[in-house]
Motif scaffolding. Structure first.
Motif, mmCIF file in Angstrom:
data_model
loop_
_atom_site.group_PDB
_atom_site.id
_atom_site.type_symbol
_atom_site.label_atom_id
_atom_site.label_comp_id
_atom_site.label_asym_id
_atom_site.label_seq_id
_atom_site.Cartn_x
_atom_site.Cartn_y
_atom_site.Cartn_z
ATOM 1 N N SER A 110 41.262 19.682 -87.474
ATOM 2 C CA SER A 110 40.284 19.091 -86.546
ATOM 3 C C SER A 110 38.894 19.087 -87.157
ATOM 4 O O SER A 110 38.488 20.032 -87.818
ATOM 5 N N SER A 111 38.145 17.978 -86.956
ATOM 6 C CA SER A 111 36.788 17.919 -87.517
ATOM 7 C C SER A 111 35.760 18.209 -86.416
ATOM 8 O O SER A 111 34.576 18.002 -86.605
ATOM 9 N N ALA A 112 36.252 18.650 -85.262
ATOM 10 C CA ALA A 112 35.333 18.926 -84.150
ATOM 11 C C ALA A 112 34.425 20.100 -84.502
ATOM 12 O O ALA A 112 34.846 21.048 -85.153
ATOM 13 N N LYS A 113 33.161 19.983 -84.057
ATOM 14 C CA LYS A 113 32.188 21.051 -84.288
ATOM 15 C C LYS A 113 32.500 22.203 -83.344
ATOM 16 O O LYS A 113 32.532 22.013 -82.131
ATOM 17 N N LYS A 114 32.743 23.384 -83.917
ATOM 18 C CA LYS A 114 33.046 24.557 -83.059
ATOM 19 C C LYS A 114 31.743 25.146 -82.542
ATOM 20 O O LYS A 114 30.826 25.396 -83.326
ATOM 21 N N PHE A 115 31.689 25.378 -81.243
ATOM 22 C CA PHE A 115 30.443 25.924 -80.706
ATOM 23 C C PHE A 115 30.648 26.945 -79.600
ATOM 24 O O PHE A 115 31.712 27.009 -78.983
ATOM 25 N N VAL A 116 29.604 27.758 -79.434
ATOM 26 C CA VAL A 116 29.582 28.783 -78.391
ATOM 27 C C VAL A 116 28.542 28.355 -77.366
ATOM 28 O O VAL A 116 27.467 27.867 -77.737
ATOM 29 N N LEU A 117 28.845 28.535 -76.084
ATOM 30 C CA LEU A 117 27.922 28.153 -75.010
ATOM 31 C C LEU A 117 27.544 29.397 -74.199
ATOM 32 O O LEU A 117 28.363 29.936 -73.451
ATOM 33 N N GLY A 130 22.907 32.609 -89.231
ATOM 34 C CA GLY A 130 22.864 31.285 -89.854
ATOM 35 C C GLY A 130 23.403 30.164 -88.986
ATOM 36 O O GLY A 130 23.659 29.058 -89.477
ATOM 37 N N LYS A 131 23.602 30.435 -87.697
ATOM 38 C CA LYS A 131 24.133 29.380 -86.808
ATOM 39 C C LYS A 131 23.007 28.461 -86.348
ATOM 40 O O LYS A 131 21.943 28.960 -85.945
ATOM 41 N N ASP A 132 23.240 27.174 -86.343
ATOM 42 C CA ASP A 132 22.284 26.260 -85.708
ATOM 43 C C ASP A 132 22.284 26.560 -84.214
ATOM 44 O O ASP A 132 23.340 26.796 -83.625
ATOM 45 N N VAL A 133 21.089 26.535 -83.627
ATOM 46 C CA VAL A 133 20.980 26.840 -82.200
ATOM 47 C C VAL A 133 20.456 25.613 -81.445
ATOM 48 O O VAL A 133 19.403 25.068 -81.790
ATOM 49 N N VAL A 134 21.219 25.178 -80.464
ATOM 50 C CA VAL A 134 20.726 24.163 -79.525
ATOM 51 C C VAL A 134 20.036 24.952 -78.413
ATOM 52 O O VAL A 134 20.679 25.672 -77.656
ATOM 53 N N LEU A 135 18.711 24.841 -78.380
ATOM 54 C CA LEU A 135 17.936 25.752 -77.540
ATOM 55 C C LEU A 135 17.448 25.087 -76.254
ATOM 56 O O LEU A 135 16.586 24.217 -76.277
ATOM 57 N N ALA A 136 18.043 25.526 -75.144
ATOM 58 C CA ALA A 136 17.511 25.132 -73.826
ATOM 59 C C ALA A 136 16.603 26.245 -73.318
ATOM 60 O O ALA A 136 15.647 25.997 -72.603
ATOM 61 N N ASN A 137 16.917 27.470 -73.730
ATOM 62 C CA ASN A 137 16.199 28.665 -73.245
ATOM 63 C C ASN A 137 14.805 28.756 -73.867
ATOM 64 O O ASN A 137 14.583 29.395 -74.895
ATOM 65 N N PRO A 153 31.965 34.308 -86.215
ATOM 66 C CA PRO A 153 32.148 33.705 -87.553
ATOM 67 C C PRO A 153 32.620 32.252 -87.539
ATOM 68 O O PRO A 153 32.292 31.483 -88.441
ATOM 69 N N GLU A 154 33.386 31.874 -86.522
ATOM 70 C CA GLU A 154 33.918 30.493 -86.519
ATOM 71 C C GLU A 154 32.931 29.470 -85.959
ATOM 72 O O GLU A 154 33.137 28.264 -86.080
ATOM 73 N N ALA A 155 31.859 29.941 -85.309
ATOM 74 C CA ALA A 155 30.941 28.992 -84.648
ATOM 75 C C ALA A 155 30.010 28.333 -85.649
ATOM 76 O O ALA A 155 29.480 28.980 -86.545
ATOM 77 N N GLU A 156 29.834 27.020 -85.494
ATOM 78 C CA GLU A 156 28.836 26.317 -86.315
ATOM 79 C C GLU A 156 27.539 26.195 -85.558
ATOM 80 O O GLU A 156 26.472 26.022 -86.137
ATOM 81 N N LEU A 157 27.660 26.215 -84.234
ATOM 82 C CA LEU A 157 26.532 25.892 -83.370
ATOM 83 C C LEU A 157 26.587 26.799 -82.141
ATOM 84 O O LEU A 157 27.664 27.105 -81.649
ATOM 85 N N VAL A 158 25.413 27.208 -81.674
ATOM 86 C CA VAL A 158 25.361 28.026 -80.457
ATOM 87 C C VAL A 158 24.380 27.362 -79.484
ATOM 88 O O VAL A 158 23.234 27.089 -79.848
ATOM 89 N N VAL A 159 24.847 27.091 -78.288
ATOM 90 C CA VAL A 159 23.959 26.547 -77.252
ATOM 91 C C VAL A 159 23.458 27.726 -76.429
ATOM 92 O O VAL A 159 24.258 28.488 -75.878
ATOM 93 N N VAL A 160 22.132 27.888 -76.374
ATOM 94 C CA VAL A 160 21.595 28.992 -75.563
ATOM 95 C C VAL A 160 21.064 28.402 -74.256
ATOM 96 O O VAL A 160 19.993 27.808 -74.205
#
Ligand code: NAD
Ligand code: MG
Length: 385
Positions: free
Chosen positions: A2-9, A114-121, A89-96
């Motif tokens: 899968s080429s989907a971006k793995k992320f944590v929310l 080193g994770k890119d952060v999508v920052l709402a907070n 370790p598996e996350a590429e991106l973290v949404v805060v």
């Protein structure tokens, strides 16, 4: 594979969490949710885990208020485990999408790993702007703004020369009491404050919009994201919330970003950045007439905006103090312990009592946060409620 971006929310059960899930439902081939967190809302977290088959979760909750989770879910509950989820370790991106300064620690943990952060907070940048941006710089991780104004600026600046930027303009709806006669502000209720004219958001940010503490926090957030001083950042009232922000270049030209007032636009832009794909919701319909008016904010109506600007100019511990006192005052207003206009009074009193240097490490930031919260709580107690 899968080429989907793995992320944590983080903060999956809130308003930004839900808008993020809408983007995920629209683009399951682009995104894969591998971790979620929540505070207290265990049933809602449970249903998100079931719907998206999320393997990792974190929940801050009393044991007896918790619904049973699937056995295969890797469930954390301690503060360290929230940091571990943010640095998975598996996350590429973290949404805060956590609300308040509670977002600071996991934001730092994600950036450090080193994770890119999508920052709402926004509060994490207000409380620890230097530490957060230094941490990102050191690890090479990106902070991708999801707050609609900052995401709009981020979009307007793409492909532009930084040295040609003159200033930025943040728009504000003016909140629930934009048109209320000033003398009536002292009598407004919580229910009225929670009725935002355009946006559907969590309770804290909705009240922050009514006081415009939100725009104040956003000025400080913008300072850390875009590096402009206070006098190069304007705030304008734009009742329809269609233009989210504008940038002005040195030649006098302005660029704006427009979309309907829903967070799915900014969140999708940030989550899929730098790609663009079909949006979750319909774009603007220019076959209908709509209002795009702008006017300067009335200072008497929005003292929190003035206080935030002063804190930004003072720097040091002031932005943190502004945020901590605001969080406590908003909680007190939500519990009917103080009136609406007392929110800014509590912040001002707490700032007047501030007597410390700029905290630099996380431990010092958290300690000062605790001190200001107790100062603000004492001021509230003295009001006799
Ligand atoms: P919300 O109250 O709807 O949701 C907050 C989320 O954080 C929930 O999942 C909650 O369980 C979790 N949470 C609350 N306290 C926590 C704690 N102490 N520790 C860990 N998790 C905790 O809030 P929201 O409106 O989604 O806002 C989230 C953030 O995004 C805020 O910083 C807000 O300013 C910002 N923001 C929101 C909007 C919006 O439209 N809602 C727009 C721009 C920016
Ligand atoms: Mg915003």
């Amino acid at each position: 594979m899968s080429s989907a971006k793995k992320f944590v929310l983080l903060g999956a059960t809130g308003s930004i969490g839900e808008s993020t899930l809408q983007v995920l439902r629209k683009h399951p081939e682009k995104l894969e949710l591998i971790g979620v967190s929540a505070h207290k809302q265990s049933e809602k977290l449970h249903s998100i885990i079931e719907e998206f088959k999320v393997p990792n979760a974190h929940l801050i909750c009393q044991g007896d208020q918790r619904v049973p989770f699937p056995k295969k879910t890797n469930l954390g509950q301690s503060t360290d485990q929230l940091d571990e989820l943010a640095a998975h370790p598996e996350a590429e991106l973290v949404v805060v999408a956590i609300v308040g300064s509670a977002g600071l620690r996991p934001t730092l943990a994600a950036l450090k790993a080193g994770k890119d952060v999508v920052l709402a907070n926004k509060e994490s940048l207000v409380v620890g702007g230097k530490l957060v941006t230094d941490t990102a710089r050191e690890s090479g991780a990106r902070i991708i703004p999801a707050d609609s104004e900052h995401n709009a600026i981020h979009q307007c600046l793409l492909g532009q020369e930084e040295r040609e930027l003159d200033s930025i303009i943040l728009t504000a709806s003016g909140g629930a009491f934009r048109d209320l006669p000033l003398e009536k502000l002292k009598d407004v209720t919580l229910k009225q404050a929670l009725k935002h004219p355009n946006w559907s958001m969590g309770p804290k940010v909705t009240i922050d919009s009514a006081t415009m503490a939100n725009k104040g926090l956003e000025l400080i957030e913008a300072y850390w994201l875009f590096g402009l001083p206070s006098n190069k950042m304007e705030v304008v009232i734009h009742p329809s919330s269609i233009v989210h922000a504008m940038v002005r270049f040195i030649d006098g030209c302005c660029l704006a970003q427009l979309s309907p007032p829903s967070m799915t636009f900014a969140l999708q832009n940030a989550l899929l950045f730098p790609e663009r794909h079909a949006g979750v919701e319909k774009s603007l319909d220019f076959s209908q007439s709509f209002d795009l008016s702008f006017s300067p904010p009335c200072h008497d109506r929005y003292p929190c905006l003035r206080l935030a600007r002063e804190c930004l100019s003072q720097g040091g511990p002031y932005p943190l103090a502004f945020n901590a006192a605001n969080e406590v005052a908003v909680d007190a207003f939500r519990m009917n312990r103080i009136g609406f206009v007392q929110i800014s009074n509590i912040i001002e009193e707490s700032l007047n009592k501030l007597n410390t240097n700029e905290p630099t490490c996380l431990a010092d930031l958290l300690e000062l946060d605790t001190v200001i919260r107790s100062t603000a709580s004492q001021s509230i107690a003295l009001l006799g409620h």
